[in-house]
Design a protein around this motif. Structure first.
Motif, PDB file in Angstrom:
ATOM      1  N   GLY A 279       0.977  -1.349  -0.383  1.00  0.00           N
ATOM      2  CA  GLY A 279      -0.130   0.085  -0.592  1.00  0.00           C
ATOM      3  C   GLY A 279       0.720   1.296  -0.190  1.00  0.00           C
ATOM      4  O   GLY A 279       1.902   1.193  -0.205  1.00  0.00           O
ATOM      5  N   GLY A 280       0.295   1.730   0.579  1.00  0.00           N
ATOM      6  CA  GLY A 280       0.765   3.447  -0.224  1.00  0.00           C
ATOM      7  C   GLY A 280       2.037   3.746  -1.712  1.00  0.00           C
ATOM      8  O   GLY A 280       1.865   3.216  -2.073  1.00  0.00           O
ATOM      9  N   SER A 281       2.266   5.127  -1.272  1.00  0.00           N
ATOM     10  CA  SER A 281       3.356   5.741  -2.541  1.00  0.00           C
ATOM     11  C   SER A 281       4.693   4.573  -2.429  1.00  0.00           C
ATOM     12  O   SER A 281       5.176   4.961  -3.628  1.00  0.00           O
ATOM     13  N   LEU A 282       4.680   4.066  -1.803  1.00  0.00           N
ATOM     14  CA  LEU A 282       6.477   2.787  -2.265  1.00  0.00           C
ATOM     15  C   LEU A 282       6.422   2.531  -3.012  1.00  0.00           C
ATOM     16  O   LEU A 282       6.454   1.520  -4.125  1.00  0.00           O
ATOM     17  N   SER A 283       5.178   1.242  -2.418  1.00  0.00           N
ATOM     18  CA  SER A 283       4.531  -0.124  -2.925  1.00  0.00           C
ATOM     19  C   SER A 283       4.732   0.795  -4.416  1.00  0.00           C
ATOM     20  O   SER A 283       4.251  -0.131  -5.019  1.00  0.00           O
ATOM     21  N   SER A 284       3.301   1.665  -5.033  1.00  0.00           N
ATOM     22  CA  SER A 284       2.449   2.312  -5.746  1.00  0.00           C
ATOM     23  C   SER A 284       3.736   2.307  -6.836  1.00  0.00           C
ATOM     24  O   SER A 284       4.234   1.919  -8.434  1.00  0.00           O
ATOM     25  N   LEU A 285       4.917   3.052  -6.772  1.00  0.00           N
ATOM     26  CA  LEU A 285       6.266   3.910  -7.269  1.00  0.00           C
ATOM     27  C   LEU A 285       6.906   2.638  -7.421  1.00  0.00           C
ATOM     28  O   LEU A 285       7.816   2.217  -9.075  1.00  0.00           O
ATOM     29  N   ALA A 286       7.133   1.517  -6.530  1.00  0.00           N
ATOM     30  CA  ALA A 286       7.994   0.127  -7.384  1.00  0.00           C
ATOM     31  C   ALA A 286       7.314  -0.891  -8.623  1.00  0.00           C
ATOM     32  O   ALA A 286       8.015  -1.052  -8.994  1.00  0.00           O
ATOM     33  N   LYS A 287       5.599  -0.479  -7.903  1.00  0.00           N
ATOM     34  CA  LYS A 287       5.361  -1.366  -9.005  1.00  0.00           C
ATOM     35  C   LYS A 287       5.123  -1.333 -10.433  1.00  0.00           C
ATOM     36  O   LYS A 287       5.393  -1.634 -11.157  1.00  0.00           O
ATOM     37  N   VAL A 288       5.069   0.228 -10.169  1.00  0.00           N
ATOM     38  CA  VAL A 288       5.083   1.086 -12.040  1.00  0.00           C
ATOM     39  C   VAL A 288       6.430   1.032 -12.169  1.00  0.00           C
ATOM     40  O   VAL A 288       6.324   0.837 -13.268  1.00  0.00           O
TER      41      VAL A 288
END
Length: 487
Positions: A279-288
């Motif tokens: 969750g959160g921005s770190l997970s989103s940035l890493a996934k993209v």
């Protein structure tokens, strides 16, 4: 009568504390993360005189804040999800813009124009102008492949910078929580009020939840613990496990790019945490960065690799467009004064699909001499167009994905998937934002400050204060009456 004075005095003190707390609530009505407070009162210990129990007034037992752990955790989860989808929507929109064909020719149109130029050359194989157009169109193909890969790499680099800034903010927040834990422990030890400090700590945890899903609890020693789900404990009482971010070489990076940023515990670079956050921005940035961009980059590389290999395979079979010497046996030399006469690659031959788009370029032979653009399958055949015609037909051949798709079909499938993912990310972001707003509203309704309620409380406590003062005034008059009798 002294007892009556004492009762009035305790009532004054309790009403005064209630008024102070009400005023504190009203003053913080717009303070982010503030929870309203209330005074808990209880009766003083009664005394017995002549077999009769006499009350001794009221005392303030404590000042507590209105708090609901379930609502707090629900809000933290909503904030994490909102931040995750917000960042994902933003990055996917950036990726989608790279493939936007509305304002300029996209890669698909550029490749089609390249094949069309070979089709025109097949109609006029001796036309030097069209041959120059072929080379120009090929350069546009090369430039557009590079544009796409460079823009994707630029988005990855931007994500790295965002992650670096975020890790700095996270470490500052962790230190802040540890300092608050220390203050709360010391004040609670002497029975001081800590409601405001607990509000500050809850707000800091909510700020952390923007970056990743947070789990908070008190351990068996009563210490406040903050953990990142999937990663581990970050704060225990006053102890902090800081995060650190560093760059990796191409072989060790999580997305195959040199200088890529990865997160780990401070002093433990071998234990990469980048993809463990939830969750959160770190997970989103890493996934993209590590999934979507890597997948798109690989697909664009695959298109470039198959295009280059297919064009070169046919181009090598033909002969250059200039007079060639023939020996007595009728054989043509494979080399003349200008270089190779056959076996010439149109593009620089790729050795690996990886980075094929970024490294794509015209062969040196084609760059240097237009006569090296092959149209004829045989030597000294000015009107022969079989090679250029065969190259133009690659446009409609299924050469990608084990013969499953044409270049255009594979490209459109890739772009279509990007559009679907970007649209879904925007929809998810809107829904997550609505759920967060709902969670914030519920929290404000349950633990926030209501001006109307506090105004009513102020009137109530003011009247109680006045009544307690009246009790003391009555006791004073009774004293004066007794003293007057003795005189």
């Amino acid at each position: 009568m002294s007892d009556l004075l004492n009762i009035g005095r305790t009532g004054l003190n309790a009403s005064k504390k209630s008024l102070e707390t009400t005023g504190h609530n009203i003053s913080n009505v717009n303070t982010e993360g503030y929870s309203r407070q209330r005074v808990n009162q209880t009766t003083n210990t009664p005394i017995t005189k002549g077999g009769t129990v006499h009350g001794t007034g009221v005392r303030v037992k404590s000042v507590t804040r209105i708090n609901d752990d379930f609502i707090n955790k629900r809000l933290e989860k909503a904030i994490s999800n909102d931040r995750f989808f917000e960042q994902r929507a933003e990055r996917m929109t950036q990726i989608e813009d790279i493939f936007n064909d509305l304002d300029t020719d996209g890669l698909n149109q550029v490749i089609n124009k390249f094949f069309n130029s070979f089709r025109e050359l097949a109609n006029q194989p001796e036309n030097e102008t069209i041959r120059s157009v072929v080379r120009d169109q090929a350069n546009l193909v090369v430039q557009d492949f590079r544009r796409i890969q460079e823009n994707l790499n630029s988005i990855s680099a931007g994500i790295d910078e965002n992650m670096k800034a975020e890790v700095t903010d996270i470490n500052q927040t962790l230190e802040h929580i540890a300092n608050l834990n220390k203050k709360i422990q010391s004040l609670e030890a002497i029975n001081e009020e800590v409601g405001d400090l607990r509000d500050q700590r809850d707000l800091a945890v909510r700020n952390l939840s923007k970056s990743f899903k947070v789990h908070t609890y008190q351990d068996e020693k009563g210490q406040y613990v903050v953990a990142a789900k999937g990663v581990g404990t970050l704060v225990t009482a006053t102890q902090v496990q800081r995060l650190q971010i560093g760059t990796s070489n191409k072989e060790n990076s999580t997305n195959g790019l040199p200088g890529s940023a990865d997160i780990f515990f401070e002093g433990k670079p071998a234990h990469i945490l980048t993809q463990k956050f939830q969750g959160g921005s770190l997970s989103s940035l890493a996934k993209v960065r590590n999934e979507e961009i890597v997948d798109i980059r690989n697909k664009v590389d695959q298109i470039a690799y198959n295009l280059t290999k297919s064009v070169n395979a046919i181009h090598r079979r033909g002969y250059v467009n200039r007079p060639l010497n023939v020996d007595e046996a009728g054989n043509v030399s494979s080399v003349d004064s200008k270089g190779l006469t056959t076996g010439i690659n149109f593009f620089k031959e790729p050795t690996d699909p990886k980075d094929a788009a970024l490294n794509m370029s015209l062969s040196s032979a084609v760059k240097e001499d237009l006569t090296n653009i092959v149209t004829a399958l045989g030597p000294n055949s000015p009107g022969d167009n079989r090679v250029s015609l065969a190259i133009s037909k690659i446009q409609h051949e299924r050469i990608v994905g084990d013969g499953e798709s044409t270049l255009e079909e594979f490209y459109l499938q890739t772009v279509g998937k990007i559009g679907l993912e970007a649209g879904k990310a925007k929809l998810d972001s809107e829904q997550a934002e609505g759920l967060k707003a709902q969670a914030v509203s519920i929290r404000e309704r349950l633990v926030g400050v209501s001006i109307d309620e506090e105004a009513a409380n102020m009137v109530k406590f003011q009247h109680a204060y006045e009544a307690s003062a009246k009790i003391m005034q009555t006791a004073d008059e009774m004293f004066k009456t007794v003293i007057g009798i003795k005189r």
